[in-house]
Design an enzyme around this catalytic site. Structure first.
Site, mmCIF file in Angstrom:
data_model
loop_
_atom_site.group_PDB
_atom_site.id
_atom_site.type_symbol
_atom_site.label_atom_id
_atom_site.label_comp_id
_atom_site.label_asym_id
_atom_site.label_seq_id
_atom_site.Cartn_x
_atom_site.Cartn_y
_atom_site.Cartn_z
ATOM 1 N N ARG A 79 0.988 -1.344 -0.002
ATOM 2 C CA ARG A 79 -0.034 0.285 0.044
ATOM 3 C C ARG A 79 0.613 1.359 0.369
ATOM 4 O O ARG A 79 1.889 1.247 0.972
ATOM 5 C CB ARG A 79 -0.953 -0.129 0.885
ATOM 6 C CG ARG A 79 -1.845 -1.158 1.331
ATOM 7 C CD ARG A 79 -3.076 -0.431 0.545
ATOM 8 N NE ARG A 79 -3.913 0.342 1.515
ATOM 9 C CZ ARG A 79 -5.392 0.684 1.161
ATOM 10 N NH1 ARG A 79 -5.155 0.858 -0.245
ATOM 11 N NH2 ARG A 79 -5.620 1.627 1.793
ATOM 12 N N ASP A 244 -13.787 3.067 7.772
ATOM 13 C CA ASP A 244 -14.714 2.595 6.224
ATOM 14 C C ASP A 244 -15.282 1.232 6.558
ATOM 15 O O ASP A 244 -14.925 0.356 5.802
ATOM 16 C CB ASP A 244 -13.514 2.706 5.775
ATOM 17 C CG ASP A 244 -13.983 3.192 3.866
ATOM 18 O OD1 ASP A 244 -15.080 3.344 3.372
ATOM 19 O OD2 ASP A 244 -13.410 3.297 2.883
ATOM 20 N N GLU A 264 -7.083 3.619 6.997
ATOM 21 C CA GLU A 264 -7.366 5.506 6.255
ATOM 22 C C GLU A 264 -7.810 6.126 7.044
ATOM 23 O O GLU A 264 -7.641 7.769 7.485
ATOM 24 C CB GLU A 264 -6.307 5.507 5.091
ATOM 25 C CG GLU A 264 -7.738 5.707 4.211
ATOM 26 C CD GLU A 264 -7.334 5.484 3.024
ATOM 27 O OE1 GLU A 264 -6.251 5.381 2.648
ATOM 28 O OE2 GLU A 264 -8.036 5.654 1.630
#
Length: 376
Positions: A79, A244, A264
């Site tokens: 990532r 999320d 994140e």
């Protein structure tokens, strides 16, 4: 209005655009420095997952090497931080904090986060910071096209979707059960009320992403005003909020979660942040299906079912959920408007006379603000 230069002149070679062969060579050299291999590690099966990378570029790869004659191999995920030239969704991408949050979650719970391997903060290696984790085999409900139209979840039985709902809510409950989150994750803590900090962060993000760049969105600003006018009297205890929280960020084996991804947007705040996000993001997709006269998945991730399951697992009584659902709709509105702004920047879309049309779920948000949104 801010003027954009020629988008073709701005678009430079970013990590997400780079030739995979060159990326494999860079990864091999870097990995060699980490594992002290007998020979440069072999990188293979390098690919970019379909539908990934709007936020952080992601690369999948296999690697094999030997150390003192002992063969080692694995499948990995890298990532990366997006470059400014890619017109990122967020202003800042703190991979070090994401890495520490995932490590902390793994240490304090049995939430199935991927096994972390390495964090690289030297941008010279790949041109950006990145971290590497082990790859988990599993399947994810698709965002594009949305799972409410097609795919394995759409084809599943109501009982299988109920199993997936229960497992997903259980994952969220386990995250919220991590003790002493402010102590365990001090990088997320700060002065004042956590919910207020959470909303103010999003207000700042909106200004950076849109308003200060000459693209104010009236419905987003009205929604911030609505939140201020309907603030919960008692937001309740703070937990680690995943941020999320949705099936699209979970890998499933069958219908059971085996990998919890994308941290994140994690922060401290009330439990309802994650509960409302889970409810709203599905409604976002379901409302699209309804708009096209399709059945969608009306039996899936229903508001009352999610609340009942969460309360059953945790013993906690969910409160002020209407406030948090409006807030979830606001957060997603900023995402959608930034994506629209990004498309305009790169010449993939054109501006509209009514800036509220930047928000794909404008009608739903207006109904939520008016108290007329229909859940059934």
């Amino acid at each position: 209005m801010a003027e954009d230069p020629d988008p073709t002149a701005q678009r430079q070679l970013t990590v997400s655009d780079r030739d995979l062969d060159a990326l494999a060579e860079d990864l091999s050299r870097w990995l060699d420095s980490k594992v002290s291999a007998d020979h440069p590690p072999k990188i293979s099966a390098l690919s970019r997952p379909q539908g990934a990378g709007m936020s952080s570029p992601t690369v999948l790869f296999d690697a094999e090497w030997s150390v003192d004659g002992r063969h080692e191999a694995g499948s990995f995920v890298a990532r990366m931080t997006p470059e400014a030239e890619s017109f990122p969704v967020f202003e800042n991408y703190d991979l070090e904090t994401q890495y520490k949050i995932m490590a902390g979650v793994a240490e304090a719970s049995d939430v199935p986060v991927p096994e972390l391997c390495w964090l690289e903060t030297d941008e010279k290696v790949l041109g950006t910071k990145f971290f590497v984790m082990k790859r988990i085999d599993g399947r994810v409900p698709a965002d594009n096209p949305p799972y409410v139209f097609i795919g394995w979840l759409f084809d599943a039985s109501p009982e299988e979707r109920a199993q997936l709902t229960a497992g997903t809510v259980e994952v969220i409950a386990k995250i919220h059960a991590i003790p002493d989150p402010a102590t365990r994750f001090p990088m997320l803590d700060g002065p004042g009320q956590a919910l207020r900090r959470h909303v103010e962060w999003h207000r700042k993000w909106y200004r950076w992403a849109l308003a200060d760049d000459g693209y104010p969105i009236p419905i987003i600003e009205r929604t911030f005003d609505w939140l201020d006018a309907h603030w919960p009297a008692d937001p309740g205890p703070d937990v680690l909020a995943w941020g999320d929280s949705r099936p699209g960020n979970i890998l499933y084996n069958g219908f059971e979660p085996v990998g919890v991804l994308d941290w994140e947007m994690a922060g401290l705040g009330p439990r309802e942040l994650d509960i409302a996000w889970l409810i709203f993001i599905h409604r976002f997709f379901q409302d699209i299906a309804t708009r096209f006269d399709q059945p969608g998945l009306a039996d899936f991730l229903r508001r009352d079912d999610i609340v009942a399951k969460y309360e059953e697992i945790t013993g906690y009584t969910v409160r002020d959920l209407d406030f948090y659902i409006v807030y979830a709709a606001l957060r997603h509105a900023i995402v959608m408007a930034r994506v629209k702004r990004r498309m305009i920047h790169f010449g993939e879309d054109t501006d509209t006379p009514d800036r509220d049309d930047y928000v794909m779920h404008r009608a739903s948000l207006e109904a939520l603000l008016a108290g007329t949104y229909e859940w059934d």
